[in-house]
Write an enzyme that holds these catalytic residues in place. Structure first.
Site, PDB file in Angstrom:
ATOM      1  N   LYS A 133      13.787  -5.229   5.947  1.00  0.00           N
ATOM      2  CA  LYS A 133      12.764  -4.348   5.372  1.00  0.00           C
ATOM      3  C   LYS A 133      12.119  -3.558   6.510  1.00  0.00           C
ATOM      4  O   LYS A 133      11.635  -4.145   7.490  1.00  0.00           O
ATOM      5  CB  LYS A 133      11.715  -5.227   4.684  1.00  0.00           C
ATOM      6  CG  LYS A 133      11.017  -4.599   3.509  1.00  0.00           C
ATOM      7  CD  LYS A 133      10.211  -5.697   2.808  1.00  0.00           C
ATOM      8  CE  LYS A 133       9.381  -5.182   1.690  1.00  0.00           C
ATOM      9  NZ  LYS A 133       8.479  -6.231   1.195  1.00  0.00           N
TER      10      LYS A 133
HETATM   11  O1  G3P Z   1       6.113  -6.151  -2.084  1.00  0.00           O
HETATM   12  C1  G3P Z   1       4.942  -5.491  -1.686  1.00  0.00           C
HETATM   13  C2  G3P Z   1       3.767  -6.192  -2.201  1.00  0.00           C
HETATM   14  O2  G3P Z   1       3.677  -7.464  -1.640  1.00  0.00           O
HETATM   15  C3  G3P Z   1       2.487  -5.474  -2.014  1.00  0.00           C
HETATM   16  O3  G3P Z   1       1.662  -5.967  -2.993  1.00  0.00           O
HETATM   17  O4  G3P Z   1      -0.434  -6.540  -4.103  1.00  0.00           O
HETATM   18  O5  G3P Z   1      -0.332  -6.335  -1.590  1.00  0.00           O
HETATM   19  O6  G3P Z   1      -0.199  -4.314  -3.035  1.00  0.00           O
HETATM   20  P1  G3P Z   1       0.080  -5.773  -2.925  1.00  0.00           P
END
Ligand code: G3P
Length: 221
Positions: A83
């Site tokens: 990634k």
């Molecule tokens: O895969 C990306 C994700 O972990 C981001 O999520 O909730 O931190 O915006 P969030």
């Protein structure tokens, strides 16, 4: 639609994998940090438990650092997807790694043009973050619609991996659009399993069965 779990928590990964629900895993430095300990142990374990793609993220921001880390991450397993962030160096690393046969997930995508460029660089996955767009007053799901429309006009082979999902309706909407993958925090997958009528229905079935048995205790299935 493929379901990935967005976590480095081994207990959750094992739990949902045992139900046959997981096609892959995504992680990031924040999720690794949340679990604490040595991330190497988690990476090793996750790539063993899960047969499908496991995204492990680089932390270097320069091209050569990303290549070096990407190759090291790939040593955890042939199911590792490297990634990289949606930056100029990230796309350069995406192109190099992809042309060597190492699949890449381009993360932190917030616009249709970023998704288009990541696809041009050879990404296996693009990860648009819909919840974070919703958080700043933009419609995250519109981004998925736009990327889906753009990708359907061409033959990139890049999959749309909907990330930053916050609730089950995000999943329903992404599935209606035809997104290839959703990556879910364990809490969202947990909520998707439940419905109050399922719980009530099961309670009723069991209490009716008990009534039947009270007249004939020898009854068995
Ligand atoms: O895969 C990306 C994700 O972990 C981001 O999520 O909730 O931190 O915006 P969030």
């Amino acid at each position: 639609m493929k379901i990935f779990l967005d976590t480095a928590n081994l207990e959750s990964i094992k739990k949902f994998n045992d139900m046959g629900l997981l096609d892959g895993i995504t992680t990031n430095p924040s999720l690794m940090s949340k679990e604490g300990g040595n991330p190497k142990d988690a990476m090793e374990e996750i790539t063993k438990i899960i047969q499908g793609d496991v995204s492990l993220e680089v932390v270097s921001t320069d091209y050569s650092g990303m290549i070096e880390e990407g190759k090291r991450l790939r040593e955890y397993g042939t199911n590792v997807v490297v990634k990289v962030p949606m930056t100029p160096d990230g796309l350069k690393a995406c192109k190099s790694l992809s042309s060597e046969g190492i699949p890449v997930n381009v993360t932190l995508v917030f616009s249709p043009n970023q998704a288009l460029l990541a696809a041009k660089s050879g990404a296996k996955y693009v990860s648009p973050f819909i919840g974070r767009l919703d958080d700043v007053g933009q419609d995250g799901m519109n981004l998925i619609k736009d990327i889906e429309e753009i990708f359907s006009n061409y033959d990139f082979g890049t999959e749309i991996l909907v990330a930053s999902i916050r609730h089950p309706m995000h999943v329903v909407d992404a599935a209606k659009i035809g997104a290839d993958v959703v990556t879910l925090p364990p809490s969202v997958l947990e909520k998707m399993l439940e419905h109050p009528l399922t719980k009530i229905g099961l309670e009723n079935f069991l209490s009716d069965w008990e009534k039947l048995k009270s007249g004939n205790p020898d009854i068995k299935i």
